[in-house]
Design an enzyme around this catalytic site. Structure first.
Site, PDB file in Angstrom:
ATOM      1  N   HIS A  72      -6.005  -6.396  -1.851  1.00 27.16           N
ATOM      2  CA  HIS A  72      -4.970  -5.416  -1.552  1.00 27.16           C
ATOM      3  C   HIS A  72      -3.895  -5.976  -0.622  1.00 27.16           C
ATOM      4  O   HIS A  72      -2.723  -5.644  -0.746  1.00 27.16           O
ATOM      5  CB  HIS A  72      -5.645  -4.199  -0.900  1.00 27.16           C
ATOM      6  CG  HIS A  72      -4.782  -3.011  -0.700  1.00 27.16           C
ATOM      7  ND1 HIS A  72      -4.312  -2.246  -1.744  1.00 27.16           N
ATOM      8  CD2 HIS A  72      -4.306  -2.423   0.431  1.00 27.16           C
ATOM      9  CE1 HIS A  72      -3.591  -1.240  -1.260  1.00 27.16           C
ATOM     10  NE2 HIS A  72      -3.570  -1.333   0.046  1.00 27.16           N
TER      11      HIS A  72
ATOM     12  N   SER B 154       0.827  -1.196   0.000  1.00 32.98           N
ATOM     13  CA  SER B 154       0.000   0.000   0.000  1.00 32.98           C
ATOM     14  C   SER B 154       0.873   1.261   0.000  1.00 32.98           C
ATOM     15  O   SER B 154       1.732   1.409  -0.870  1.00 32.98           O
ATOM     16  CB  SER B 154      -0.946  -0.052   1.203  1.00 32.98           C
ATOM     17  OG  SER B 154      -2.008   0.831   1.051  1.00 32.98           O
TER      18      SER B 154
ATOM     19  N   ASP C 101      -7.997  -6.097  -6.063  1.00 31.21           N
ATOM     20  CA  ASP C 101      -7.786  -4.810  -5.406  1.00 31.21           C
ATOM     21  C   ASP C 101      -8.337  -3.702  -6.301  1.00 31.21           C
ATOM     22  O   ASP C 101      -7.814  -3.454  -7.393  1.00 31.21           O
ATOM     23  CB  ASP C 101      -6.290  -4.603  -5.155  1.00 31.21           C
ATOM     24  CG  ASP C 101      -5.977  -3.300  -4.438  1.00 31.21           C
ATOM     25  OD1 ASP C 101      -6.930  -2.580  -4.055  1.00 31.21           O
ATOM     26  OD2 ASP C 101      -4.781  -3.008  -4.244  1.00 31.21           O
TER      27      ASP C 101
END
Length: 554
Positions: free
Chosen positions: A505, A214, A436
């Site tokens: 994610h 991230s 994601d």
């Protein structure tokens, strides 16, 4: 047939103005106001497929004793997690230093790990790495919607000495007043901490691997670059980096350009009506997203830096903000739509880490695990801390805690930082989960297509080799991992890119076996994601007494 996110045209992350780009990057993370596996040893004999309970190591010393954690006394965990150390250490040797980062360190019993340390970062900015510890790659997991913590057969501690660090100052249990404004200062702050940590635990002359996901797409390259700049292999011997689902540049290219092709690919999941779909296609054409995508998602890419698209939020109308248009429509159809894993539907699952975004579900009376005083005492954290998974403090607010400030750094794909890391290590792994929505796979891939490393720009061929994850036994029905061909990958000139089809994610949370394979490659334990052998920690007959056969036709 195995189908993955093949390119239709383009994507990238490119340099813009520093303040505008970092604003866009941070805004990404403020969105969201055939057969069952055989379970070997159903009596849950945790000695199989792990190395957690045999850690006789030299790490317990007079200097480290105060950090020792009793592995049999962690609240709610009904098994011994083994040797570990946790607590606070300063970011400098100054006796007046008030800024301290919180860490949790797990030595590995793996003999191949004797000369290395691997560090994990979550993103945010401002989110705790204990999130990854509890949900993804720690020795025990307590994932959303589950009854209690379970053993994690795929903890990265099986492979390497693991260090989870909350950073920068202002996050989690850290102490002191945040005073940084950019990633260069963040890298200096972390390097100062890491030297104090290595000196305390006698970890000099170790190879260091940096990993994360991230917003760690900013953290990892900038910290790695700071390690390189220090030219000190005693403490900062950077050996490689691995980042999954990263933000590497500005959000226009990461999200807006890719959102309509992403919607098309997953149309059956989104289930949006034909009139809305036609409208966003028309708007994508008008905003130059369609032609941009089709032009620049190419292998090899068009030479020279890609042109910069306008910020869709530059005007009050934000007519080219297609990402939020699709997101809003998805929420109307599926009120529990999860930008991190698009297959989720209602109900919301309560997570022991607490809420992250506005609208997340928090049951009345629920208590966040790391906000419990008994947990804090068990891991040498400051008791009484109001721990949050993602802080409400501005970690880039500078010495005056200016709430209007943001990370002033360009994305590492935009200013040469990522290139320097790639060329210094020739061991850079970047990938994505195809479920994601927040950071679509092709946005990450095209960030790489817009940079030059080791003499050429981007990948010359689309990364389309099959990503193999070994077949294996399972000893814990509460923590399972898929096997077989789970995605695609390619490697050129020191960079490996991969995508995992059914991961969201958080790769280690949704596809633990694939994430385990990523670490094996990072550490040099396997040659490539095409290797068809067992996990390197498997022994004998798939570590158990019952063979696990590869199903016919796969």
């Amino acid at each position: 047939m195995r189908i993955f996110l093949m390119p239709i045209g383009l994507m990238l992350l490119v340099a813009t103005r520093a303040v505008a780009e970092s604003k866009n990057a941070i805004d990404i993370f403020k969105r969201a106001d055939i057969m069952r596996p055989s379970i070997v040893g159903r009596n849950l004999d945790f000695t199989q497929h792990r190395l957690l309970d045999k850690r006789a190591s030299p790490y317990l010393t007079e200097a480290t004793q105060k950090f020792a954690v009793n592995g049999s006394a962690i609240p709610e965990v009904d098994f011994d997690v083994g040797e570990s150390y946790a607590g606070l250490l300063p970011i400098s040797p100054s006796p007046d230093e008030s800024r301290q980062l919180f860490f949790w360190f797990f030595p590995s019993a793996n003999p191949d790990a004797s000369d290395e340390v691997t560090i994990w970062f979550n993103g945010g900015p401002g989110c705790s790495s204990l999130s990854g510890f509890l949900n993804e790659n720690g020795p025990f997991q307590w994932q959303p919607g589950t009854f209690r913590p379970v053993q994690n057969p795929y903890t990265w501690v099986n492979l390497t000495n693991m260090l989870w660090v909350e950073q920068p100052v202002g996050v989690g249990y850290t102490q002191g007043i945040p005073n940084i404004t950019n990633e260069i200062e963040l890298g200096q702050e972390f390097a100062g901490f890491y030297k104090q940590f290595a000196m305390t635990f006698g970890l000099e002359n170790r190879k260091v691997y940096l990993t994360g996901e991230s917003y760690a797409g900013f953290y990892v390259p900038y910290i790695a670059d700071e390690f390189i700049k220090r030219k000190d292999d005693v403490y900062f011997n950077l050996a490689g980096v691995a980042i999954n689902d990263p933000i590497l540049g500005d959000s226009t290219l990461a999200q807006q350009v890719t959102v309509v092709p992403y919607l098309d690919y997953w149309a059956n999941v989104f289930s949006l009506n034909a009139s809305f779909t036609a409208a966003v296609h028309e708007r994508a054409d008008q905003c130059n997203y369609t032609s941009y995508y089709n032009t620049y998602l190419a292998f090899p890419p068009p030479p020279a830096p890609f042109p910069v698209l306008p910020d869709p939020f530059a005007s009050d109308e934000a007519t080219c903000d297609l990402f939020d248009a699709v997101y809003t429509a998805a929420l109307a159809v599926n009120p529990c739509f999860n930008i991190y894993h698009i297959l989720d539907t209602c109900p919301h699952l309560w997570a022991q880490l607490g809420i992250v975004n506005p609208g997340d579900y928090e049951p009345p009376g629920a208590q966040v695990y790391f906000n419990r005083s008994d947990v804090q005492a068990a891991i040498n954290a400051p008791v009484g801390t109001n721990w949050m998974q993602c802080t409400n403090k501005n970690v880039f607010g500078g010495a005056t805690n200016n709430q209007s400030l943001r990370d002033r750094s360009l994305g590492p794909a935009s200013d040469g930082t990522l290139t320097r890391v790639i060329e210094a290590t020739n061991n850079t792994i970047i990938g994505a989960g195809n479920l994601d929505f927040l950071l679509p796979t092709n946005g990450t891939l095209m960030a790489l297509q817009n940079i030059t490393w080791n003499g050429k720009q981007g990948f010359q061929e689309y990364p389309a080799k099959e990503f193999y994850t070994p077949y294996h036994p399972e000893y814990n029905g509460g923590a399972l991992a898929g096997a077989g061909y789970l995605g695609l990958w390619g490697s050129e000139r020191g960079v490996t890119f991969y995508q995992v089809q059914l991961a969201g994610h958080e790769l280690p949370e949704y596809s633990a076996g694939a994430a385990y394979r990523v670490v094996e490659l990072l550490l040099g334990r396997i040659r490539s994601f095409g290797d068809a052998g067992d996990f390197t920690t498997q022994t004998g007959n798939f570590t158990g007494t019952t063979p696990i056969y590869k199903p016919a036709g796969l």
